[in-house]
Write an enzyme that holds these catalytic residues in place. Sequence first.
Site, PDB file in Angstrom:
ATOM      1  N   LYS A  68      -6.003 -10.292 -44.116  1.00  0.00           N
ATOM      2  CA  LYS A  68      -5.490 -10.274 -45.491  1.00  0.00           C
ATOM      3  C   LYS A  68      -5.437 -11.662 -46.109  1.00  0.00           C
ATOM      4  O   LYS A  68      -5.880 -11.875 -47.236  1.00  0.00           O
ATOM      5  CB  LYS A  68      -4.087  -9.661 -45.522  1.00  0.00           C
ATOM      6  CG  LYS A  68      -4.017  -8.203 -45.139  1.00  0.00           C
ATOM      7  CD  LYS A  68      -2.609  -7.666 -45.278  1.00  0.00           C
ATOM      8  CE  LYS A  68      -1.629  -8.234 -44.277  1.00  0.00           C
ATOM      9  NZ  LYS A  68      -1.898  -7.818 -42.893  1.00  0.00           N
ATOM     10  N   THR A  69      -4.857 -12.600 -45.370  1.00  0.00           N
ATOM     11  CA  THR A  69      -4.675 -13.938 -45.926  1.00  0.00           C
ATOM     12  C   THR A  69      -6.008 -14.587 -46.242  1.00  0.00           C
ATOM     13  O   THR A  69      -6.197 -15.188 -47.316  1.00  0.00           O
ATOM     14  CB  THR A  69      -3.875 -14.810 -44.941  1.00  0.00           C
ATOM     15  OG1 THR A  69      -2.575 -14.247 -44.760  1.00  0.00           O
ATOM     16  CG2 THR A  69      -3.725 -16.226 -45.459  1.00  0.00           C
ATOM     17  N   GLU A  85      -1.773 -10.707 -51.529  1.00  0.00           N
ATOM     18  CA  GLU A  85      -1.794 -10.171 -50.176  1.00  0.00           C
ATOM     19  C   GLU A  85      -0.786  -9.029 -50.104  1.00  0.00           C
ATOM     20  O   GLU A  85       0.368  -9.189 -50.501  1.00  0.00           O
ATOM     21  CB  GLU A  85      -1.446 -11.276 -49.182  1.00  0.00           C
ATOM     22  CG  GLU A  85      -1.533 -10.873 -47.754  1.00  0.00           C
ATOM     23  CD  GLU A  85      -1.404 -12.060 -46.804  1.00  0.00           C
ATOM     24  OE1 GLU A  85      -0.994 -11.829 -45.653  1.00  0.00           O
ATOM     25  OE2 GLU A  85      -1.707 -13.197 -47.210  1.00  0.00           O
TER      26      GLU A  85
END
Length: 464
Positions: free
Chosen positions: A121-122, A165
């Site tokens: 995600k990051t 995110e």
Amino acid sequence: MAPGIPAAMERPHFIGIGGAGMSGIAKILTRRGAKVAGSDSKESATAEALRALGATVHIGHAAGHLADDATCVVVSSAIRADNPELVRAGDLAIPVVHRSDALASLMEGLRPIAVAGTHGKTTTTSMLAVALTELGLDPSYAIGGDLAGPGTNATHGEGAIFVAEADESDRSFHKYDPEVAIVLNVELDHHANYASMDEIYDSFETFVGKVVPDGTLVVSADQAGAVELTRRVRDLSALKVVTYGESASADVRVHKITQRGLTSEVTVVLNGKYLTFTVSVPGRHYALNAVAALAAGVALGIPAHNLASALGKYTGVKRRLQLKGEAAGVQVIDSYAHHPTEMTADLEAMRGAASDARLLVVFQPHLFSRTQELGTEMGQALALADASVVLDIYPAREDPIPGITSTLIIDAAQAAGADVTAVHDKATVPEVIAGMAKPGDLVLTMGAGDVTDLGPQILDHLSS
């Protein structure tokens, strides 16, 4: 065209303001003109950055830190009910707002892209933030880590796009209404909150169901959990599904990934045309993250060739295979990987980037619950290293579980043929590694806890 400050957020107080997710929201609110205050357990560069923006940051938690005129108190799922500032908020009848609700309020009136998945995600959120900024679109973004370039995890932009995110760990990603949702992968994790894969699927289905009418789901065509999720949501009305990956059936198909040292060259087939671009970090998983970002940007109407060029400007996120330095011919790299899938991906990426080098790992398990469920798989992942040092479990928000220690990981690693050493005193690790490392070796500090602090100390020992 970014909106102003929601009334409830005019004078917010953040408990745990230094956390990656909390600090990002606080930064955006400060830049929008809110009077932000908060507390954190210890001093940090993040606390100093927030003060520089005009926020009031207290160190330690005390009832007196909460001002009587605060319009809300913002908390994450990690804040315990007996926190003195949270107790005082109840006494003063000040509304308590979860971090995810605060973030959702900042997206109102914008075009949100929400990036979800068990891993990646990051990185993917960061790739989009960098590419959209490079194209002059001035997005707002909130990321769970600091970009290596701009050096921040959040910003308030004047453009129409908000990239966020989306955290599944506590189901907080159910609060968002994205125009584009990305699902990178779906696996069982966060065992304190999810008892089974069925619960995980239900949670991701709820997230996908929040995509606005005529919005887009960008989802992996390769990863088994993502494929199953796609099957479950295909019939949602007014949802466009765009798949990406190496599968022959993918809408955005990866034709080839070529690793070139610490970078990758990616060729995709999009609308029948070949498109090649560079990803400035190593590893197949990061290349696929970039393809997801490409697909999401195209879903918003951004020309693919422009996006592909801009994605090449991404240089990484802190703690995602971040080079910390080199001393005595040894490179020290930091990895946030803490789930077996992430560990395997990063170790394979480093093997591909420097196949002739010895790979030494300092691994710190994260959470007792995760170790209880996945300790065997963590140990098996460490078999990809030439030698590993395993620390005690970093508890974060959890209390110990009887019988659950790093020994579970060490036993599994040794059963898989790995060379593993237990080190209980973290302070001795730099000396241990300095005694093991030879010129040409790679040292990887790995885990989601404070193992990251060891990188500079290892470099100091290697230099002495």
